[in-house]
Design a protein around this motif. Structure first.
Motif, PDB file in Angstrom:
ATOM      1  N   LEU A 126       0.636  -1.232   0.136  1.00 25.35           N
ATOM      2  CA  LEU A 126       0.147  -0.167   0.035  1.00 25.35           C
ATOM      3  C   LEU A 126       0.882   1.295   0.088  1.00 25.35           C
ATOM      4  O   LEU A 126       0.242   2.527  -0.229  1.00 25.35           O
ATOM      5  N   VAL A 127       2.247   1.123   0.936  1.00 29.37           N
ATOM      6  CA  VAL A 127       2.736   2.713   0.187  1.00 29.37           C
ATOM      7  C   VAL A 127       3.538   2.241  -0.649  1.00 29.37           C
ATOM      8  O   VAL A 127       4.746   3.181  -0.668  1.00 29.37           O
ATOM      9  N   TYR A 147      -5.669  -4.204   4.992  1.00 31.49           N
ATOM     10  CA  TYR A 147      -5.328  -3.738   6.095  1.00 31.49           C
ATOM     11  C   TYR A 147      -4.472  -4.374   6.726  1.00 31.49           C
ATOM     12  O   TYR A 147      -4.850  -5.070   7.529  1.00 31.49           O
ATOM     13  N   ASN A 148      -2.812  -4.176   6.574  1.00 30.93           N
ATOM     14  CA  ASN A 148      -2.098  -4.858   7.804  1.00 30.93           C
ATOM     15  C   ASN A 148      -2.039  -6.394   8.063  1.00 30.93           C
ATOM     16  O   ASN A 148      -2.003  -7.104   8.914  1.00 30.93           O
ATOM     17  N   LEU A 157       4.669  -4.418  10.424  1.00 32.54           N
ATOM     18  CA  LEU A 157       3.073  -4.447   9.591  1.00 32.54           C
ATOM     19  C   LEU A 157       3.066  -4.192   8.266  1.00 32.54           C
ATOM     20  O   LEU A 157       3.340  -3.266   8.418  1.00 32.54           O
ATOM     21  N   ASN A 158       2.685  -4.476   7.255  1.00 33.66           N
ATOM     22  CA  ASN A 158       1.994  -4.100   6.004  1.00 33.66           C
ATOM     23  C   ASN A 158       0.784  -4.808   5.547  1.00 33.66           C
ATOM     24  O   ASN A 158      -0.224  -5.385   5.539  1.00 33.66           O
ATOM     25  N   SER A 159       0.484  -3.296   4.727  1.00 33.45           N
ATOM     26  CA  SER A 159      -0.795  -3.822   4.198  1.00 33.45           C
ATOM     27  C   SER A 159      -0.969  -3.434   3.048  1.00 33.45           C
ATOM     28  O   SER A 159       0.407  -3.332   1.854  1.00 33.45           O
ATOM     29  N   VAL A 160      -1.574  -4.321   1.861  1.00 33.31           N
ATOM     30  CA  VAL A 160      -1.645  -4.930   0.776  1.00 33.31           C
ATOM     31  C   VAL A 160      -2.784  -4.085  -0.353  1.00 33.31           C
ATOM     32  O   VAL A 160      -3.846  -3.869   0.282  1.00 33.31           O
TER      33      VAL A 160
END
Length: 182
Positions: A126-127, A147-148, A157-160
Motif C-alpha cells: 500500500l505504501v 490492511y495490516n 505490519l504491511n498492507s496490500v
C-alpha cells in the motif's frame, strides 16, 4: 516469451540467470517492498531448479534487459479460467523512475492478452504509491485493500492493495507509441 522493443528485451529466464536472480532476491533493498528487507536468503542452485519447472502454460519468470543489461525481472502465474497473476521488479535502482516500467508492463500485458488472458491481477504494498500510479495509468482497477495483512521479516505490519485489469480497460502505452512487440 521473447519481446523486443527498441532497447528493451523481455525474455524467459533460464538457469544461466540464476546468479543474477539470486543477487537481486537476496538484496534486502530490492526485496523490501515485498516484505523481505533482509532478502530471500536463497541460492542460485535453488533458483536454477525452480526455473526448470517454468512453463508458458503455468508460470514463468522473465528477465528484463535494457541496452543488453539485465535490470529486473517479472513473472506470471496462470490461475485458471484465463486469469494471470503478475509481478514486476526493476531491480537496478538507476533504471527506476525513467518511465521504463510502464513501457515494459505494456509490452508484457499486451502479450498476456494475446495469450488469451481475460483478467490480469497483481498486488503491491500500500505504501508503494509509485507502482500504484503506473498500474492505474495502465487501466488496473483497485479491487481491495488488506490492511495490516502481513508482517515483514522485521515484524513490521504491511498492507496490500489488490488490482485487476480486463482487456477492455487496458490503456496500452505500446499502441500509443506506435510500436509492435515481436
Amino acid at each position: 516469451m521473447d519481446i523486443k522493443y527498441q532497447d528493451i528485451n523481455i525474455r524467459n529466464a533460464n538457469p544461466d540467470d540464476s546468479n543474477q536472480l539470486a543477487k537481486w532476491w537476496n538484496d534486502g533493498k530490492v526485496m523490501a517492498h515485498a516484505g523481505f528487507p533482509l532478502g530471500l536468503n536463497t541460492s542460485a542452485e535453488k533458483i536454477s531448479k525452480q526455473l526448470l519447472n517454468d512453463s508458458d502454460e503455468k508460470k514463468r519468470t522473465l528477465i528484463i534487459e535494457y541496452k543488453n543489461l539485465p535490470i529486473g525481472e517479472m513473472n506470471y502465474k496462470y490461475q485458471g479460467d484465463f486469469v494471470y497473476d503478475i509481478g514486476i521488479k526493476i531491480c537496478e535502482f538507476q533504471y527506476q523512475d525513467k518511465g521504463l516500467g510502464r513501457i515494459i508492463l505494456s509490452l508484457f500485458i499486451d502479450q498476456l492478452f494475446k495469450m488469451d488472458a481475460r483478467l490480469i491481477t497483481l498486488d503491491t504494498n500500500l505504501v508503494n504509491k509509485r507502482a500504484q500510479h503506473v498500474y492505474e495509468k495502465l487501466g488496473f482497477k483497485e479491487k481491495s485493500i488488506s490492511y495490516n495483512s502481513f508482517k515483514d521479516q522485521l515484524g513490521k505490519l504491511n498492507s496490500v492493495v489488490y488490482y485487476e485489469l480486463r482487456k477492455d480497460d487496458f490503456c496500452n502505452l505500446a499502441s500509443k507509441l506506435n510500436f509492435k512487440s515481436r
